[in-house]
Scaffold this motif. Structure first.
Motif: not given
Length: 359
Positions: A93-94, A96, A121, A130, A132, A357-358
């Protein structure tokens, strides 16, 4: 992003009182730097929850990189160990802002793995690269029937050592010339906690974890509910006491006063019959979990993988083999490859080989 544009990947794997960091370079083929940062346990205990440790650990990580003169501009991505966020699937997953805020919630089970997302992050975002997570502990795809618990208000969520399980499954499949997604595995990761999972098509479809599976060095595993209920309401045990019996002071520690497998192995070698019986009981429970999970694979088990640090414990391994060798081939793969697995998963996402995925 094409592979030729990818530079370095910073991998962050937080533990309860340590943070492992590794910089992989040249498309994940070389380790540029690695260190296991051991934190002051007393200092860690001063924080009210896991998320509040983020800035403390972040400063230490950046200081370590600064000390070797590393230029953060060389990073293409930062990846952290997946945390305890419910509802995640296997894979990457990224991170956010939504995931960051969810992972920082004090309502989540308090496990250091959640810091992986927070640290990744917070380091990557100011650099506009990015970040992850990959193969979160909660990253399962349980069958609907596996989620049914017997109490309508409670649904099984599945928590396993997915990161190392997938890495070892891929490694084994490659060694026999197959794609791991075409094989059925039962993966058993044995460390401070023990989890067993059934993997079909590269996805975990059922599991036995520290609260419903075998006991572990410091975790109780599944216990008889009526007896457990009595302890809860006997007036002697607080809620914190019960939490510690489940994870921290249960399992081998509860019986032997230590969770150190090397020490226990020495006791057995010196003729301690009680210690031998308790370890055999743990191996017996692991074998029963393996046998139970073979059902969701309809008995079609290509390989049973025993991995993690306790896979070096010969008597424990022999006990498991004794009780479940009839189920399928058993491959002993001691240790773990979590840092390499995090980097490899990130590289696959950066090159488009694997979906990002996000939330």
């Amino acid at each position: 992003m094409e592979a030729k544009e990818i530079k370095d990947i910073l991998v962050i794997n937080p533990g309860s009182t340590s943070t492992k960091i590794t910089i992989f370079t040249k498309n994940n083929t070389e380790v540029l730097f690695k260190k296991n940062i051991v934190h002051d346990e007393q200092r860690i205990m001063e924080f009210p929850n896991v998320a509040s440790q983020k800035n403390y650990r972040k400063v230490i990580i950046l200081d370590e990189l600064n000390a070797i003169g590393y230029d953060l501009e060389n990073l293409s991505a930062v990846v952290g160990r997946g945390g305890m966020l419910f509802g995640l699937k296997g894979g990457g997953y990224r991170i956010n802002e939504k995931m960051y805020n969810k992972m920082a919630s004090p309502e989540l089970p308090q496990h250091a793995s959640s810091l992986g997302a927070l640290l990744a992050y917070s380091i990557a975002e100011p650099m506009n690269i990015p970040s992850f997570i990959y193969d979160s502990t909660m990253g399962t795809d349980l069958l609907d029937i596996a989620k049914v618990t017997g109490i309508a208000e409670i649904e099984k969520y599945g928590a396993v050592h997915l990161l190392n399980s997938r890495a070892q499954a891929i490694k084994y499949a490659t060694s026999v010339g197959k794609d791991y997604k075409d094989m059925n595995f039962i993966n058993c990761h044995m460390g401070g906690g023990v989890t067993v999972n059934a993997m079909k098509g590269g996805k975990v479809i059922d599991s036995a974890a520290y609260d419903d599976g075998p006991m572990a060095p410091e975790r109780s595993g599944g216990v008889p509910l009526l007896l457990f209920k009595k302890l809860c309401f006997d007036g002697k045990h607080t809620e914190k006491d019960m939490e510690e019996l489940i994870a921290g002071k249960g399992g081998l520690y509860s019986y032997l006063g230590t969770k150190d497998a090397i020490e226990i192995e020495s006791q057995i070698e010196e003729g301690d019959h009680y210690a031998k019986m308790i370890v055999e009981a743990m191996g017996f429970q692991v074998a029963k979990s393996i046998a139970g999970l073979s059902c969701c694979l309809e008995g079609k088990v290509d390989c049973i993988i025993l991995t993690g640090g306790l896979a070096y414990f010969q008597f424990l391994v022999e006990t498991i083999q004794k009780y479940c060798k009839h189920i399928g081939h058993i491959e002993v793969m001691p240790g773990e490859s979590e840092m390499e697995a995090l980097a490899a998963g990130t590289l696959r996402m950066l090159t488009g080989e694997e979906e990002i995925k996000e939330l």
